[in-house]
Design a protein around this motif. Structure first.
Motif, PDB file in Angstrom:
ATOM      1  N   LEU A  75      21.844  10.848  10.019  1.00 51.64           N
ATOM      2  CA  LEU A  75      21.610  11.869   8.983  1.00 51.64           C
ATOM      3  C   LEU A  75      20.182  12.400   9.005  1.00 51.64           C
ATOM      4  N   PHE A  76      19.358  11.919   9.938  1.00 49.90           N
ATOM      5  CA  PHE A  76      17.941  12.259   9.837  1.00 49.90           C
ATOM      6  C   PHE A  76      17.640  13.714  10.151  1.00 49.90           C
ATOM      7  N   GLN A  77      18.570  14.429  10.796  1.00 49.71           N
ATOM      8  CA  GLN A  77      18.343  15.853  11.039  1.00 49.71           C
ATOM      9  C   GLN A  77      18.440  16.676   9.754  1.00 49.71           C
ATOM     10  N   ARG A  78      18.838  16.054   8.651  1.00 55.53           N
ATOM     11  CA  ARG A  78      18.822  16.747   7.363  1.00 55.53           C
ATOM     12  C   ARG A  78      17.409  16.860   6.800  1.00 55.53           C
ATOM     13  N   ILE A  79      16.463  16.129   7.376  1.00 54.20           N
ATOM     14  CA  ILE A  79      15.076  16.131   6.912  1.00 54.20           C
ATOM     15  C   ILE A  79      14.280  17.109   7.775  1.00 54.20           C
ATOM     16  N   ASN A  80      13.466  17.938   7.122  1.00 55.04           N
ATOM     17  CA  ASN A  80      12.601  18.856   7.859  1.00 55.04           C
ATOM     18  C   ASN A  80      11.143  18.443   7.667  1.00 55.04           C
ATOM     19  N   ILE A  81      10.374  18.429   8.741  1.00 52.78           N
ATOM     20  CA  ILE A  81       8.961  18.068   8.687  1.00 52.78           C
ATOM     21  C   ILE A  81       8.165  19.135   9.435  1.00 52.78           C
ATOM     22  N   ILE A  89       3.501   7.176  18.977  1.00 50.72           N
ATOM     23  CA  ILE A  89       3.557   8.292  19.916  1.00 50.72           C
ATOM     24  C   ILE A  89       4.901   9.019  19.806  1.00 50.72           C
ATOM     25  N   GLU A  90       4.914  10.248  20.286  1.00 54.53           N
ATOM     26  CA  GLU A  90       6.133  11.061  20.283  1.00 54.53           C
ATOM     27  C   GLU A  90       7.271  10.348  21.018  1.00 54.53           C
ATOM     28  N   CYS A  91       8.489  10.712  20.690  1.00 52.23           N
ATOM     29  CA  CYS A  91       9.661  10.211  21.411  1.00 52.23           C
ATOM     30  C   CYS A  91       9.521  10.540  22.895  1.00 52.23           C
ATOM     31  N   ASP A  92       9.964   9.637  23.734  1.00 57.29           N
ATOM     32  CA  ASP A  92      10.002   9.893  25.175  1.00 57.29           C
ATOM     33  C   ASP A  92      11.270  10.677  25.475  1.00 57.29           C
ATOM     34  N   TYR A  93      11.118  11.988  25.624  1.00 59.38           N
ATOM     35  CA  TYR A  93      12.267  12.859  25.862  1.00 59.38           C
ATOM     36  C   TYR A  93      12.682  12.905  27.327  1.00 59.38           C
ATOM     37  N   GLY A  94      11.998  12.159  28.176  1.00 56.74           N
ATOM     38  CA  GLY A  94      12.399  12.068  29.576  1.00 56.74           C
ATOM     39  C   GLY A  94      12.438  13.422  30.260  1.00 56.74           C
ATOM     40  N   ALA A 144       0.833  -1.195   0.000  1.00 58.74           N
ATOM     41  CA  ALA A 144       0.000   0.000   0.000  1.00 58.74           C
ATOM     42  C   ALA A 144       0.875   1.255   0.000  1.00 58.74           C
ATOM     43  N   THR A 145       0.230   2.403   0.088  1.00 58.28           N
ATOM     44  CA  THR A 145       0.937   3.682   0.132  1.00 58.28           C
ATOM     45  C   THR A 145       0.533   4.414   1.399  1.00 58.28           C
ATOM     46  N   VAL A 146       1.509   4.896   2.160  1.00 58.65           N
ATOM     47  CA  VAL A 146       1.222   5.622   3.392  1.00 58.65           C
ATOM     48  C   VAL A 146       1.512   7.106   3.197  1.00 58.65           C
ATOM     49  N   ILE A 147       0.564   7.917   3.656  1.00 52.65           N
ATOM     50  CA  ILE A 147       0.740   9.367   3.713  1.00 52.65           C
ATOM     51  C   ILE A 147       1.052   9.718   5.166  1.00 52.65           C
ATOM     52  N   LEU A 148       2.247  10.201   5.390  1.00 53.36           N
ATOM     53  CA  LEU A 148       2.688  10.575   6.737  1.00 53.36           C
ATOM     54  C   LEU A 148       2.333  12.039   6.982  1.00 53.36           C
ATOM     55  N   VAL A 149       1.508  12.294   7.992  1.00 52.88           N
ATOM     56  CA  VAL A 149       1.069  13.651   8.304  1.00 52.88           C
ATOM     57  C   VAL A 149       1.516  14.008   9.717  1.00 52.88           C
ATOM     58  N   ARG A 150       2.252  15.105   9.831  1.00 53.98           N
ATOM     59  CA  ARG A 150       2.557  15.608  11.168  1.00 53.98           C
ATOM     60  C   ARG A 150       1.346  16.397  11.673  1.00 53.98           C
ATOM     61  N   HIS A 151       1.136  16.390  12.969  1.00 53.40           N
ATOM     62  CA  HIS A 151       0.059  17.190  13.555  1.00 53.40           C
ATOM     63  C   HIS A 151       0.269  18.672  13.257  1.00 53.40           C
ATOM     64  N   GLY A 152      -0.811  19.443  13.298  1.00 53.61           N
ATOM     65  CA  GLY A 152      -0.708  20.885  13.128  1.00 53.61           C
ATOM     66  C   GLY A 152      -0.014  21.551  14.300  1.00 53.61           C
ATOM     67  N   ARG A 153       0.237  22.848  14.154  1.00 62.52           N
ATOM     68  CA  ARG A 153       0.954  23.588  15.197  1.00 62.52           C
ATOM     69  C   ARG A 153       0.179  23.571  16.505  1.00 62.52           C
ATOM     70  N   VAL A 170      -4.449   3.409  -0.084  1.00 65.79           N
ATOM     71  CA  VAL A 170      -3.744   4.584   0.438  1.00 65.79           C
ATOM     72  C   VAL A 170      -4.270   4.870   1.841  1.00 65.79           C
ATOM     73  N   TRP A 171      -3.368   5.051   2.788  1.00 64.65           N
ATOM     74  CA  TRP A 171      -3.764   5.305   4.168  1.00 64.65           C
ATOM     75  C   TRP A 171      -2.914   6.404   4.760  1.00 64.65           C
ATOM     76  N   VAL A 172      -3.357   6.928   5.888  1.00 62.02           N
ATOM     77  CA  VAL A 172      -2.678   8.051   6.539  1.00 62.02           C
ATOM     78  C   VAL A 172      -2.202   7.630   7.922  1.00 62.02           C
ATOM     79  N   ALA A 173      -0.988   8.049   8.266  1.00 51.56           N
ATOM     80  CA  ALA A 173      -0.472   7.924   9.624  1.00 51.56           C
ATOM     81  C   ALA A 173      -0.206   9.331  10.152  1.00 51.56           C
ATOM     82  N   VAL A 174      -0.850   9.698  11.254  1.00 52.78           N
ATOM     83  CA  VAL A 174      -0.676  11.024  11.847  1.00 52.78           C
ATOM     84  C   VAL A 174       0.237  10.886  13.067  1.00 52.78           C
ATOM     85  N   SER A 175       1.372  11.558  13.011  1.00 48.65           N
ATOM     86  CA  SER A 175       2.350  11.385  14.092  1.00 48.65           C
ATOM     87  C   SER A 175       3.115  12.692  14.306  1.00 48.65           C
ATOM     88  N   HIS A 176       4.375  12.576  14.726  1.00 46.60           N
ATOM     89  CA  HIS A 176       5.160  13.702  15.214  1.00 46.60           C
ATOM     90  C   HIS A 176       6.409  13.903  14.360  1.00 46.60           C
TER      91      HIS A 176
END
Length: 230
Positions: free
Chosen positions: A174-180, A84-89, A2-11, A150-156
């Motif tokens: 290298l993942f800090q080179r990506i902006n979301i 769920i969001e990363c556990d930043y402790g 399938a195809t996943v659409i990754l959506v970050r939550h709004g501000r 096609v499905w959506v995953a809403v995350s962080h």
């Protein structure tokens, strides 16, 4: 697959004030964030989604609902704690400007694969659980609805960045080179031989070309002719 659409939550209220919300409860979308999520829902209205999977945190569930409100059909809905969001402790709830002076900050920027947040989770563990969750849901939607699903995953933000890094074959360092950005749309198709990334961090543009899903084969030499209009 399938195809996943990754959506970050709004501000959120925390984003607007420069706080690291983490897994804190009661962090809602602000008016800007609601408007952003509505726009994303409008963009996705042209795509018949088979499912929407969300992080359990309020800001993601609010974003997911604003997407669902604009769907003509009735996609399945699921809350998955592995998104769920990363556990930043001990970093959770603190101002980003103060965290930037912590000894761990440079490692978060340049060697996240070695980072374990004090009292929290490792970034490598964050990536492992979130990628496994996305691949698990993708396989299930493929099995039930076929390769055009096609499905959506809403995350962080950090979750989506780590999923995209995996799909791109990038080391986590290298993942800090990506902006979301907030309410942004990224698109991944998990093919038989490899994932293909079709969009990252988009906040505008027609998505109706996704209405029939993505059929992936060998990569076209030279780039090909692009996706067909519906």
């Amino acid at each position: 697959m399938a195809t996943v659409i990754l959506v970050r939550h709004g501000r959120t209220t925390a984003n607007a004030t420069g706080l690291l919300a983490g897994r804190a409860e009661g962090i809602d979308l602000d008016q800007v964030g609601r408007d952003q999520a509505v726009l994303t829902g409008v963009r996705l209205a042209a795509v018949p989604l088979v499912g929407v999977v969300s992080s359990p945190l309020e800001r993601c569930q609010q974003t997911a609902q604003l997407i669902l409100d604009r769907q003509a059909g009735t996609p399945s809905t699921t809350v998955d704690p592995d998104l769920i969001e990363c556990d930043y402790g001990q970093w959770q709830g603190r101002a980003l400007r103060d965290l930037a002076s912590e000894d761990l900050w440079p490692m978060v920027q340049s060697q996240p694969s070695a980072v374990v947040f004090p009292g929290g989770e490792s970034m490598a563990g964050m990536q492992a659980r979130s990628v496994a969750a996305i691949r698990r849901h993708d396989a299930a939607f493929h099995a039930e609805y076929g390769p055009g699903a096609v499905w959506v995953a809403v995350s962080h933000g950090d979750i989506i960045k780590s999923i995209l890094a995996d799909a791109l074959g990038m080391h986590l360092d290298l993942f800090q080179r990506i902006n979301i950005g907030p309410a942004s749309v990224s698109i991944v198709h998990y093919g038989v031989s490899r994932p293909t990334v079709h969009a990252t961090n988009t906040t505008a543009g027609d998505l109706s070309w996704l209405s029939n899903g993505i059929v992936a084969g060998d990569a076209p030499v030279g780039g090909g002719a692009g996706q067909k209009a519906p």
